[in-house]
Design an enzyme around this catalytic site. Structure first.
Site, PDB file in Angstrom:
ATOM      1  N   LYS A 241       2.703  -9.186   0.077  1.00 27.90           N
ATOM      2  CA  LYS A 241       2.180  -9.802  -0.968  1.00 27.90           C
ATOM      3  C   LYS A 241       2.768 -11.086  -1.555  1.00 27.90           C
ATOM      4  O   LYS A 241       3.659 -11.384  -1.250  1.00 27.90           O
ATOM      5  CB  LYS A 241       1.928  -8.849  -2.111  1.00 27.90           C
ATOM      6  CG  LYS A 241       1.056  -7.509  -1.711  1.00 27.90           C
ATOM      7  CD  LYS A 241       0.595  -6.731  -2.850  1.00 27.90           C
ATOM      8  CE  LYS A 241      -0.373  -5.632  -2.461  1.00 27.90           C
ATOM      9  NZ  LYS A 241      -0.663  -4.733  -3.560  1.00 27.90           N
ATOM     10  N   ARG A 275       4.092   1.858   0.658  1.00 27.16           N
ATOM     11  CA  ARG A 275       2.971   1.557   1.441  1.00 27.16           C
ATOM     12  C   ARG A 275       3.187   0.216   2.218  1.00 27.16           C
ATOM     13  O   ARG A 275       3.223  -0.890   1.442  1.00 27.16           O
ATOM     14  CB  ARG A 275       1.537   1.631   0.763  1.00 27.16           C
ATOM     15  CG  ARG A 275       0.539   1.135   1.583  1.00 27.16           C
ATOM     16  CD  ARG A 275      -0.731   1.284   0.678  1.00 27.16           C
ATOM     17  NE  ARG A 275      -2.000   1.026   1.358  1.00 27.16           N
ATOM     18  CZ  ARG A 275      -2.658  -0.374   1.647  1.00 27.16           C
ATOM     19  NH1 ARG A 275      -1.965  -1.348   1.411  1.00 27.16           N
ATOM     20  NH2 ARG A 275      -3.665  -0.314   2.327  1.00 27.16           N
TER      21      ARG A 275
END
Length: 295
Positions: A241, A275
């Site tokens: 991210k 994740r």
């Protein structure tokens, strides 16, 4: 809720290892540390790997590779939830994910998660063999989602998001990001239980990058262990991210090593589900971390 941002103590971490996440037909245990959830985006526009596994055959091949590398869950998604992404029609999302899920349930024993906020997609996926509904709207985006969760008996993951993918990065604000998300997830858990979802079926996700600034994300990473107080497995999705690119000082750099650094920090706090896109390195790091701690 307590506002102390300190890390959980070792007794608290040890007690969370006894948690189980009940899925549709089995349970996940975390006695040996976090379960690694492998990301399988069947989309043309996901922020990191959009288009790489857009064809069903490519997505299945990729998912089976992740399973071989040690993924404990395969998370299949047919709609990008990156900032400013456009929603996908139900039929289009079904056409992307269903061939992949149908092939995977015949080819691997690794539990399949459907990453969707649409009740029709979730219902079809679970009917085809998916074990988990992973909903970025906390099962609030579609009025029919809770009924699907109750009626199918699937495990569910409810995530926090401020706004929606089109608006979530437009000046997100919190007075105390950790405590506000703690309260949201606690109230969401209570609402899901009141609606008929068994507590052991619930996993919670603070939603890194979903309606959070760079500083909010860093605060949540430092404080993630606090969410263990909610008595549910906690899932964190931080992989590749934007906040990692900002920390690295170069948004164009590969972010897998940076992702791995955060994964280790999360594992040390006792988080249950991590994740990620890069499964092999993560599983190897978790094995080493476990070996050091247990020696």
């Amino acid at each position: 809720m307590p506002s102390d941002p300190s890390s959980p103590n070792q007794n608290q971490i040890q007690s969370t290892k006894n948690l189980q996440w009940q899925l549709k037909s089995r349970s996940l245990h975390f006695r040996e540390g976090p379960c690694v959830m492998g990301i399988v985006n069947v989309t043309p526009d996901s922020f990191s790997d959009g288009g790489r596994h857009n064809r069903p055959d490519d997505a299945v091949e990729h998912a089976l590779k992740l399973a071989q590398q040690g993924a404990g869950i395969l998370d299949i998604g047919g709609e990008s939830t990156r900032p400013y992404s456009d929603p996908v029609a139900v039929d289009e999302e079904l056409s992307r994910v269903m061939p992949v899920i149908e092939a995977l349930v015949k080819s691997t024993d690794v539990p399949i998660s459907i990453d969707t906020s649409k009740s029709k997609v979730a219902a079809a996926a679970v009917a085809a063999g998916a074990e988990i509904i992973n909903d970025v709207t906390g099962l609030e985006g579609d009025p029919g989602m809770i009924d699907v969760a109750v009626n199918t008996g699937a495990g569910i993951c409810a995530m926090h998001m401020q706004g929606n993918p089109q608006t979530m990065q437009v000046n997100p604000e919190y007075k105390d990001v950790t405590n506000e998300i703690m309260h949201y997830l606690a109230s969401r858990k209570d609402a899901l239980v009141a609606a008929g979802i068994s507590p052991p079926k619930i996993c919670l996700d603070p939603g890194i990058g979903f309606g959070k600034t760079h500083q909010h994300n860093l605060q949540l990473i430092r404080d993630c262990g606090q969410f263990l107080q909610l008595g549910c497995p906690v899932l964190v999705g931080h992989s590749r991210k934007g906040f990692l690119g900002k920390l690295l000082g170069d948004k164009t750099m590969d972010r897998d090593s940076a992702t791995l650094a955060v994964s280790i920090l999360l594992a040390q706090q006792g988080l249950q589900v991590i994740r990620v896109h890069e499964v092999q390195q993560t599983c190897q790091a978790m094995k080493v971390l476990r070996g050091v701690i247990q020696s």
